[in-house]
Scaffold this motif. Structure first.
Motif, PDB file in Angstrom:
ATOM      1  N   ILE A 298       5.415   3.027  -0.005  1.00  0.00           N
ATOM      2  CA  ILE A 298       5.249   4.144  -0.940  1.00  0.00           C
ATOM      3  C   ILE A 298       4.355   3.745  -2.108  1.00  0.00           C
ATOM      4  CG2 ILE A 298       6.541   5.533  -2.633  1.00  0.00           C
ATOM      5  CD1 ILE A 298       8.921   5.375  -0.586  1.00  0.00           C
TER       6      ILE A 298
ATOM      7  N   HIS B  90       5.554   9.030   8.238  1.00  0.00           N
ATOM      8  CA  HIS B  90       6.013   8.431   6.978  1.00  0.00           C
ATOM      9  C   HIS B  90       5.130   7.268   6.567  1.00  0.00           C
ATOM     10  CE1 HIS B  90       9.615  10.864   7.136  1.00  0.00           C
ATOM     11  NE2 HIS B  90       9.626  10.608   8.432  1.00  0.00           N
ATOM     12  N   ASP B  91       5.056   7.067   5.231  1.00  0.00           N
ATOM     13  CA  ASP B  91       4.290   5.935   4.704  1.00  0.00           C
ATOM     14  C   ASP B  91       5.070   4.646   4.980  1.00  0.00           C
ATOM     15  OD1 ASP B  91       2.376   7.616   3.053  1.00  0.00           O
ATOM     16  OD2 ASP B  91       4.281   8.197   2.154  1.00  0.00           O
TER      17      ASP B  91
ATOM     18  N   LYS C 165      13.511   2.035  -8.458  1.00  0.00           N
ATOM     19  CA  LYS C 165      14.832   1.402  -8.542  1.00  0.00           C
ATOM     20  C   LYS C 165      15.049   0.566  -9.788  1.00  0.00           C
ATOM     21  CE  LYS C 165      16.160   3.680  -5.590  1.00  0.00           C
ATOM     22  NZ  LYS C 165      17.214   4.651  -5.827  1.00  0.00           N
TER      23      LYS C 165
ATOM     24  N   SER D  68      13.580  16.674  -2.314  1.00  0.00           N
ATOM     25  CA  SER D  68      13.677  15.216  -2.465  1.00  0.00           C
ATOM     26  C   SER D  68      12.479  14.516  -1.832  1.00  0.00           C
ATOM     27  CB  SER D  68      14.971  14.695  -1.831  1.00  0.00           C
ATOM     28  OG  SER D  68      14.906  14.803  -0.421  1.00  0.00           O
TER      29      SER D  68
ATOM     30  N   THR E 162       6.032  15.085  -5.811  1.00  0.00           N
ATOM     31  CA  THR E 162       5.318  14.354  -6.863  1.00  0.00           C
ATOM     32  C   THR E 162       3.890  14.844  -7.066  1.00  0.00           C
ATOM     33  OG1 THR E 162       4.629  12.575  -5.354  1.00  0.00           O
ATOM     34  CG2 THR E 162       6.705  12.266  -6.537  1.00  0.00           C
TER      35      THR E 162
ATOM     36  N   HIS F 215      17.829   7.876   2.404  1.00  0.00           N
ATOM     37  CA  HIS F 215      17.207   9.112   1.886  1.00  0.00           C
ATOM     38  C   HIS F 215      18.269   9.949   1.168  1.00  0.00           C
ATOM     39  CE1 HIS F 215      13.900  11.844   1.435  1.00  0.00           C
ATOM     40  NE2 HIS F 215      13.115  11.051   2.146  1.00  0.00           N
TER      41      HIS F 215
ATOM     42  N   GLY G  30       8.750  13.069  -1.217  1.00  0.00           N
ATOM     43  CA  GLY G  30       7.702  12.490  -2.066  1.00  0.00           C
ATOM     44  C   GLY G  30       6.615  13.507  -2.375  1.00  0.00           C
TER      45      GLY G  30
ATOM     46  N   THR H 232      10.043   2.257   1.936  1.00  0.00           N
ATOM     47  CA  THR H 232      10.210   3.627   2.455  1.00  0.00           C
ATOM     48  C   THR H 232      11.491   3.713   3.275  1.00  0.00           C
ATOM     49  OG1 THR H 232       7.818   3.569   2.777  1.00  0.00           O
ATOM     50  CG2 THR H 232       8.985   5.485   3.664  1.00  0.00           C
ATOM     51  N   PRO H 233      12.382   4.653   2.944  1.00  0.00           N
ATOM     52  CA  PRO H 233      13.626   4.727   3.721  1.00  0.00           C
ATOM     53  C   PRO H 233      13.425   5.142   5.183  1.00  0.00           C
ATOM     54  CG  PRO H 233      13.546   6.448   2.003  1.00  0.00           C
ATOM     55  CD  PRO H 233      12.378   5.543   1.776  1.00  0.00           C
ATOM     56  N   SER H 234      12.455   6.023   5.454  1.00  0.00           N
ATOM     57  CA  SER H 234      12.259   6.481   6.842  1.00  0.00           C
ATOM     58  C   SER H 234      11.514   5.412   7.625  1.00  0.00           C
ATOM     59  CB  SER H 234      11.475   7.789   6.872  1.00  0.00           C
ATOM     60  OG  SER H 234      12.214   8.786   6.213  1.00  0.00           O
TER      61      SER H 234
ATOM     62  N   LYS I  98      11.340   0.815  -3.997  1.00  0.00           N
ATOM     63  CA  LYS I  98      12.024   0.332  -2.792  1.00  0.00           C
ATOM     64  C   LYS I  98      11.164   0.591  -1.543  1.00  0.00           C
ATOM     65  CE  LYS I  98      14.859   4.322  -1.304  1.00  0.00           C
ATOM     66  NZ  LYS I  98      16.237   4.872  -1.272  1.00  0.00           N
TER      67      LYS I  98
ATOM     68  N   ARG J   2      -0.176  11.789   8.154  1.00  0.00           N
ATOM     69  CA  ARG J   2      -0.211  13.186   7.717  1.00  0.00           C
ATOM     70  C   ARG J   2      -1.537  13.460   7.045  1.00  0.00           C
ATOM     71  NH1 ARG J   2       4.954  12.089   5.281  1.00  0.00           N
ATOM     72  NH2 ARG J   2       3.899  11.871   3.303  1.00  0.00           N
TER      73      ARG J   2
ATOM     74  N   ILE K 216      11.227   9.575 -10.419  1.00  0.00           N
ATOM     75  CA  ILE K 216      10.373   9.575  -9.215  1.00  0.00           C
ATOM     76  C   ILE K 216      11.183   8.951  -8.077  1.00  0.00           C
ATOM     77  CG2 ILE K 216       8.220   8.712  -8.211  1.00  0.00           C
ATOM     78  CD1 ILE K 216       7.194   8.313 -11.144  1.00  0.00           C
ATOM     79  N   GLY K 217      11.186   9.580  -6.906  1.00  0.00           N
ATOM     80  CA  GLY K 217      11.935   9.052  -5.765  1.00  0.00           C
ATOM     81  C   GLY K 217      11.515   7.620  -5.465  1.00  0.00           C
ATOM     82  N   ALA K 218      12.458   6.794  -5.070  1.00  0.00           N
ATOM     83  CA  ALA K 218      12.239   5.410  -4.623  1.00  0.00           C
ATOM     84  C   ALA K 218      12.068   4.397  -5.761  1.00  0.00           C
ATOM     85  CB  ALA K 218      11.061   5.311  -3.662  1.00  0.00           C
TER      86      ALA K 218
END
Ligand SMILES: Cc1cc2nc3c(=O)[nH]c(=O)nc-3n(C[C@H](O)[C@H](O)[C@H](O)COP(=O)(O)O)c2cc1C
Length: 366
Positions: free
Chosen positions: A329, A325-326, A242, A126, A131, A106, A128, A300-302, A298, A59, A238-240
């Motif tokens: 992350i 997607h990254d 844990k 939701s 941020t 996700h 990233g 990247t979920p995607s 964690k 991206r 922050i997403g991800a």
């Protein structure tokens, strides 16, 4: 949507969706007189934006900041500062295939469970991408902290099984290497690991370390607004993210008191500590040593492997994720963690101004 604001005096409110027209942040409580322009904020945004290496999403996000309010003649006025970034690189059609399907790992399922309706393009709030608003506010907070001699430095400590060697630490590398590691050798090994993960259509996680220096002792408010609790909320939002550790972190559970306690000693007229197992925090307040935080991120979920999932209509199905997607992350989240720490510290320092009668008297009677 509740929950979009953070902080008491230095208070931020983020707004916008990843595939909407724009995203932004309103920062309230910044004292008047701080020199501030877009050029103070843009370098932080550039650290968060995808780079050109293979470990970054393809991206292209220019993420050009505009300050809409709260400054005049290059200085803050004390009024709310509003910063905006227009979205210019949306490929919303990439997401139409997952409109009615939940991406494993996700927030699609939980958003639907909560609201019954969601912006499926890129994950909406939701994503990233939200941020970037925190990073814009973090740049302002960091500038304020600099005036007080406080430095916040975050970097990648590990990616998958590859960790930095503290003996190789070179701060200048954090902003130049694609992994944001302060160690060239570890960076090269981590890139090899990420290449293997990527070739398997998979993703990786890692650890971000933050060192905060120059914090005076006694900042943070007992009992619910401890600095440790506020930093944890700031980072865990922050997403991800844990898990978190301060100082020796989970290691303290197997240490003895005699090993874990940091002996106090005088350095001239200053109280110091012989060691820093506490990570700069005692009783939820800064103890004058460096504050050390490790944030666990964690993978990247995607991912581009076929995965099992369910549809919105409760049917089992399989999912093939498209979009950009990254594969990791961590490097992009380094400046996000640094920013959330800076925002939390700025707020705690300003709140602390009312802790002592002496401080009020000195201020108002001078
Ligand atoms: C800087 C940053 C970039 C991110 N990029 C992506 C991405 O490209 N793809 C993805 O699936 N998740 C990405 N995420 C993670 C998701 O936002 C996050 O996993 C999701 O909201 C679910 O929340 P949870 O992991 O906290 O449970 C990113 C997170 C951050 C902080």
């Amino acid at each position: 949507m509740a929950g979009s604001s953070f902080g008491n005096i230095f208070r931020i409110t983020t707004w916008g969706e990843s595939h909407g027209k724009a995203l932004g942040v309103v920062i309230d409580g910044v004292p008047a007189g701080l020199k501030l322009s877009e050029s103070d904020i843009q370098p932080y945004m550039d650290r968060r934006a995808p780079g050109s290496s293979m470990i970054s999403t393809p991206r292209k996000e220019a993420d050009e900041v505009e300050i809409l309010s709260g400054t005049f003649e290059g200085k803050t006025t004390g009024c709310p500062i509003s910063v905006m970034v227009r979205n210019t690189s949306q490929h919303s059609s990439d997401y139409s295939a997952i409109k009615d399907i939940y991406r494993p790992g996700h927030a699609d399922y939980t958003f639907d469970a909560k609201y019954g309706f969601r912006d499926y393009r890129g994950g909406g709030r939701s994503s990233g991408r939200e941020t970037l608003c925190r990073v814009a506010a973090g740049a302002v907070a960091a500038k304020l902290l600099k005036e007080l001699g406080i430095d916040v430095c975050s970097y990648t400590r590990s990616i998958g099984p590859v960790s930095i060697d503290p003996a190789n630490f070179d701060r200048a590398l954090i902003t130049t290497l694609p992994t944001c590691m302060p160690d060239q050798e570890a960076n090269d090994k981590a890139l090899e690991y990420l290449e293997s993960v990527r070739s398997e259509a998979d993703s990786a996680g890692g650890v971000i370390e933050t060192v905060i220096s120059g914090m005076p002792a006694g900042i943070g408010d007992p009992v619910f607004d401890k600095l440790s609790a506020d930093l944890a909320k700031a980072i865990m939002s922050i997403g991800a993210m844990k898990a978190l550790e301060f100082g020796d972190g989970i290691g303290v559970s197997s240490a003895k008191g005699s090993e874990n306690n940091d002996a106090f000693r005088m350095d001239g007229d200053k109280v110091t500590k012989a060691t820093n197992h506490s990570g700069g925090l005692l009783g939820g307040m800064s103890d004058g040593s460096d504050i050390i935080i490790r944030s666990y991120v964690k993978p990247t979920p995607s991912i581009y492997k076929t995965q099992e999932t369910v549809t919105k209509d409760n049917e089992d199905t399989r999912i093939n994720i498209e979009g950009r997607h990254d594969p990791i992350i961590v490097p992009r989240a380094v400046v996000v963690v640094e920013s959330m720490c800076a925002i939390t510290l700025a707020d705690a320092l300003m709140t602390n101004m009312s802790a002592r009668l002496d401080s009020l008297k000195t201020f108002y009677r001078q």
